[in-house]
Design an enzyme around this catalytic site. Sequence first.
Site, mmCIF file in Angstrom:
data_model
loop_
_atom_site.group_PDB
_atom_site.id
_atom_site.type_symbol
_atom_site.label_atom_id
_atom_site.label_comp_id
_atom_site.label_asym_id
_atom_site.label_seq_id
_atom_site.Cartn_x
_atom_site.Cartn_y
_atom_site.Cartn_z
ATOM 1 N N TYR A 1 0.846 -1.201 0.000
ATOM 2 C CA TYR A 1 0.000 0.000 0.000
ATOM 3 C C TYR A 1 0.880 1.248 0.000
ATOM 4 O O TYR A 1 2.058 1.203 0.354
ATOM 5 C CB TYR A 1 -0.936 0.025 1.213
ATOM 6 C CG TYR A 1 -0.237 0.235 2.543
ATOM 7 C CD1 TYR A 1 -0.092 1.511 3.092
ATOM 8 C CD2 TYR A 1 0.311 -0.838 3.248
ATOM 9 C CE1 TYR A 1 0.552 1.707 4.313
ATOM 10 C CE2 TYR A 1 0.949 -0.656 4.466
ATOM 11 C CZ TYR A 1 1.072 0.621 4.988
ATOM 12 O OH TYR A 1 1.714 0.818 6.185
ATOM 13 N N CYS A 2 0.305 2.371 -0.417
ATOM 14 C CA CYS A 2 0.929 3.694 -0.243
ATOM 15 C C CYS A 2 -0.145 4.616 0.325
ATOM 16 O O CYS A 2 -1.006 4.173 1.087
ATOM 17 C CB CYS A 2 1.561 4.202 -1.535
ATOM 18 S SG CYS A 2 0.426 4.412 -2.935
ATOM 19 N N TRP A 3 -0.126 5.889 -0.020
ATOM 20 C CA TRP A 3 -1.073 6.818 0.587
ATOM 21 C C TRP A 3 -2.498 6.563 0.123
ATOM 22 O O TRP A 3 -3.422 6.404 0.914
ATOM 23 C CB TRP A 3 -0.653 8.255 0.294
ATOM 24 C CG TRP A 3 -1.670 9.287 0.680
ATOM 25 C CD1 TRP A 3 -2.268 10.196 -0.146
ATOM 26 C CD2 TRP A 3 -2.226 9.539 1.984
ATOM 27 N NE1 TRP A 3 -3.161 10.985 0.552
ATOM 28 C CE2 TRP A 3 -3.152 10.608 1.865
ATOM 29 C CE3 TRP A 3 -2.038 8.966 3.229
ATOM 30 C CZ2 TRP A 3 -3.889 11.100 2.934
ATOM 31 C CZ3 TRP A 3 -2.769 9.450 4.307
ATOM 32 C CH2 TRP A 3 -3.664 10.510 4.158
ATOM 33 N N SER B 1 2.727 2.603 -4.693
ATOM 34 C CA SER B 1 2.517 1.177 -4.434
ATOM 35 C C SER B 1 2.262 0.429 -5.743
ATOM 36 O O SER B 1 2.664 -0.736 -5.893
ATOM 37 C CB SER B 1 1.353 0.971 -3.477
ATOM 38 O OG SER B 1 0.159 1.523 -4.004
ATOM 39 N N TYR C 1 -3.319 3.741 2.421
ATOM 40 C CA TYR C 1 -3.380 4.012 3.863
ATOM 41 C C TYR C 1 -4.597 4.856 4.218
ATOM 42 O O TYR C 1 -5.199 4.664 5.279
ATOM 43 C CB TYR C 1 -2.108 4.726 4.331
ATOM 44 C CG TYR C 1 -2.234 5.212 5.762
ATOM 45 C CD1 TYR C 1 -2.042 4.348 6.830
ATOM 46 C CD2 TYR C 1 -2.597 6.536 6.037
ATOM 47 C CE1 TYR C 1 -2.211 4.769 8.142
ATOM 48 C CE2 TYR C 1 -2.769 6.975 7.347
ATOM 49 C CZ TYR C 1 -2.567 6.084 8.390
ATOM 50 O OH TYR C 1 -2.745 6.518 9.683
#
Length: 353
Positions: A96-98, A104, A125
């Site tokens: 995952y990323c933001w 990601s 996230y």
Amino acid sequence: MPVQTLPATEALPRLADFDTIIDARTEDEHALDHVPGAVNWPTLDNVQRIEIGTLYKQVNPFEAKKRGAALSARNIAAHIEREVIDKPRGWRPLVYCWRGGNRSGALATILGAIGFQVTLIEGGYKAWRAALVDDLERIAPTLRYRVICGPTGSGKTRLLHALAAEGAQVLDLEGLACHRSSVLGHLPGQPQPSQKRFDSLVWSTLKGFDPDRPVFVESESKKVGNLRVPDALMDAMRASPCIDLQLSDVERVALLLEDYDFFVRDPEHFCQRLQALTELRGRETVLGWIDRVQAGRTPEVVLELLLHHYDPMYAASIRRNFVQFAQARVQALTDRSDASMTAAAGQLLAGTD
């Protein structure tokens, strides 16, 4: 192998299904909060993300994307060489990323091209955080709390630790918050986590509890230092059965001098913290405390703080907020020793259904 996606609400109960949880955000974003157990493989590091953001705004998006792609490719290559070479074909990462976008996605695409079964958290996230907050509100009221009440210095935290050592389910909010929950409760050299991190730690702890067994927790106000206890948890605690922990004043002073030994070793720091009470207790009173601390009469000041400041405030707050305190089970400690705490923990566990 194609990359799969998983809604954040479905990822919450399935973290154990994955071999590695990878946070592709920057080091600072990861430190602020992250999915429990996640390792940090930044697609762009702190400095690079600022560089690309500046290029995006001051030049144009196309140039920023070219530069970002070059930096991301190098970073991802380094992560693969460092962490992935020895991974078997069946390795299953969750990434995952933001917001589940470029950072990601780039890492997941390359890992998928290698042949790994990669799963992305939909919405990243940001979606995870929203799902966690909702789930925390759902879980908190489902548990059976036993709230340990008692004035400052009565040994509530020590009893919690003794209960944990005896196998009880314990929620140590002050431990998670890195704060002892008072004006003087800041722990030197131990910054508090972010509110988001605190919420994640509370959620991770609660979801590991067996709802058929009691959870012992210390009575707290709505805030532990700068951190707010989640509302659903606070409401559940305040409606729960209480334990009235009692310890003599002499033992309470001795316990506090042990637990706050940094004030004993650094009287000037203690005096600085006492100044925070000026508005509540008055300048003349606080200056009197400071004079006595500087004269080596710290135990005397601690006793006065207990009897004339903390005890009245605590008693009023407990009776106002914890609705079952009037029917609390009294648990008297013989002293502040580990043996006394262990004995009390055993008695509480023996009498708890």
